[in-house]
Design a protein around this motif. Structure first.
Motif, PDB file in Angstrom:
ATOM      1  N   ARG A 140      -6.877   7.248  -6.007  1.00  0.00           N
ATOM      2  CA  ARG A 140      -5.698   7.076  -5.148  1.00  0.00           C
ATOM      3  C   ARG A 140      -4.774   8.041  -4.560  1.00  0.00           C
ATOM      4  O   ARG A 140      -4.219   8.120  -3.540  1.00  0.00           O
ATOM      5  N   ASP A 146      -6.146   0.812  -2.129  1.00  0.00           N
ATOM      6  CA  ASP A 146      -6.452   0.091  -3.677  1.00  0.00           C
ATOM      7  C   ASP A 146      -7.840  -0.372  -3.737  1.00  0.00           C
ATOM      8  O   ASP A 146      -8.472  -0.307  -4.596  1.00  0.00           O
ATOM      9  N   ALA A 149     -10.372   2.393  -3.841  1.00  0.00           N
ATOM     10  CA  ALA A 149     -10.190   3.045  -5.035  1.00  0.00           C
ATOM     11  C   ALA A 149     -11.128   2.269  -6.092  1.00  0.00           C
ATOM     12  O   ALA A 149     -11.759   2.794  -6.721  1.00  0.00           O
ATOM     13  N   GLY A 244      -1.213   9.610  -0.616  1.00  0.00           N
ATOM     14  CA  GLY A 244      -1.995   8.534  -1.269  1.00  0.00           C
ATOM     15  C   GLY A 244      -1.596   7.096  -0.972  1.00  0.00           C
ATOM     16  O   GLY A 244      -0.261   6.895  -0.449  1.00  0.00           O
ATOM     17  N   GLY A 245      -2.368   6.087  -1.188  1.00  0.00           N
ATOM     18  CA  GLY A 245      -2.007   4.810  -1.060  1.00  0.00           C
ATOM     19  C   GLY A 245      -2.246   4.248   0.253  1.00  0.00           C
ATOM     20  O   GLY A 245      -2.723   4.867   1.074  1.00  0.00           O
ATOM     21  N   GLU A 246      -1.814   3.029   0.367  1.00  0.00           N
ATOM     22  CA  GLU A 246      -1.908   2.474   1.863  1.00  0.00           C
ATOM     23  C   GLU A 246      -0.487   2.342   2.495  1.00  0.00           C
ATOM     24  O   GLU A 246       0.467   1.810   2.208  1.00  0.00           O
ATOM     25  N   ALA A 254       1.179   6.234  -4.657  1.00  0.00           N
ATOM     26  CA  ALA A 254       0.216   6.726  -5.548  1.00  0.00           C
ATOM     27  C   ALA A 254       0.201   6.990  -6.635  1.00  0.00           C
ATOM     28  O   ALA A 254       1.146   7.177  -7.314  1.00  0.00           O
TER      29      ALA A 254
END
Length: 262
Positions: A140, A146, A149, A244-246, A254
């Protein structure tokens, strides 16, 4: 479903039992189980034999575990803990994931008999959870959404444990059987004629050189290549926020790997 994690402190008696002057504990049982598995295989791991090895009443086991299967889950968790011991993230997701995979594989191969019995199990214990958090944190933080990941995590963990079980099974064979298996590549495959088996004949020297070593490092690099391609696609589509993340998606923050060393 994974079993509820019960801290070791809650599993101990208020006054630890003693056997032959040795204070019994959950850790002592785990270490003794690892030794007995290494020496005798699963058949050697019985309540009676554990008691004899510790100089304790066999029923003492039940002060710390529900039975030998519960003890096996703890053994698997101990191997996960050993894999994490000393590991810290560097910030290079590929290097971090590679290191985690190789550590997990090596920790299980150090105890082949235990690996065979525990690699397919899910304990829900503290070290296992810490390892899962570490892997997901690397993915992540690298910027994988997610859903991706979780997908890569699933493949990564199953790959590491599957190769651990496969390679452990080979190591657990009697020496003569293992040597005979290894000799087949030179004695049989390397001698197949090109007229009948052109593809084997063409690659035979390379097969002889490779097939008696673990394919896990190669398979791990393939998985990392796939993860890198996924990450590049996500970035090209603009689906990553800094750290990180969306962007605008589920779980936009993240995960941090700090403290994931178990």
């Amino acid at each position: 479903m994974p079993k509820k994690v019960v801290p070791e402190a809650e599993r101990r008696r208020r006054k630890p039992a003693k056997a032959g002057g040795v204070v019994l504990s959950e850790r002592l049982y785990i270490e003794t189980a690892l030794r007995m598995l290494q020496e005798h295989g699963r058949d050697g791991l019985t309540v009676r034999r554990l008691g004899a090895a510790l100089g304790a009443d066999p029923s003492s086991l039940y002060r710390y575990f529900r039975g030998t299967d519960d003890l096996l889950l703890a053994v698997g968790d101990e191997l996960a803990g050993r894999a994490l011991r000393g590991w810290t993230p560097t910030g290079d997701w590929r290097q971090d994931l590679r290191e985690l995979g190789l550590r997990i594989h090596a920790a299980y191969l150090a105890h082949p008999q235990a690996a065979i019995l525990t690699a397919s199990r899910v304990s829900g214990r503290s070290h296992e959870i810490a390892a899962d958090e570490a892997v997901l944190g690397v993915l992540r933080t690298a910027g994988l959404p997610d859903a991706e990941a979780a997908r890569v995590y699933h493949a990564f963990v199953d790959q590491a444990l599957a190769f651990a079980a496969l390679d452990a099974a080979a190591l657990a064979l009697p020496h003569t059987a293992r040597a005979a298996d290894e000799a087949v590549w030179q004695a049989t495959y390397a001698r197949l004629p090109a007229a009948t088996h052109p593809h084997i004949a063409a690659t035979a020297p390379r097969l002889v050189a490779r097939m008696n070593t673990s394919a896990y490092p190669t398979a791990l690099e393939m998985l990392l290549d796939s993860a890198a391609a996924t990450l590049a696609r996500v970035r090209a589509e603009g689906g990553v926020v800094p750290g990180g993340g969306e962007g605008g998606g589920e779980g936009g923050g993240a995960a941090s790997c700090s403290g994931c060393s178990g």
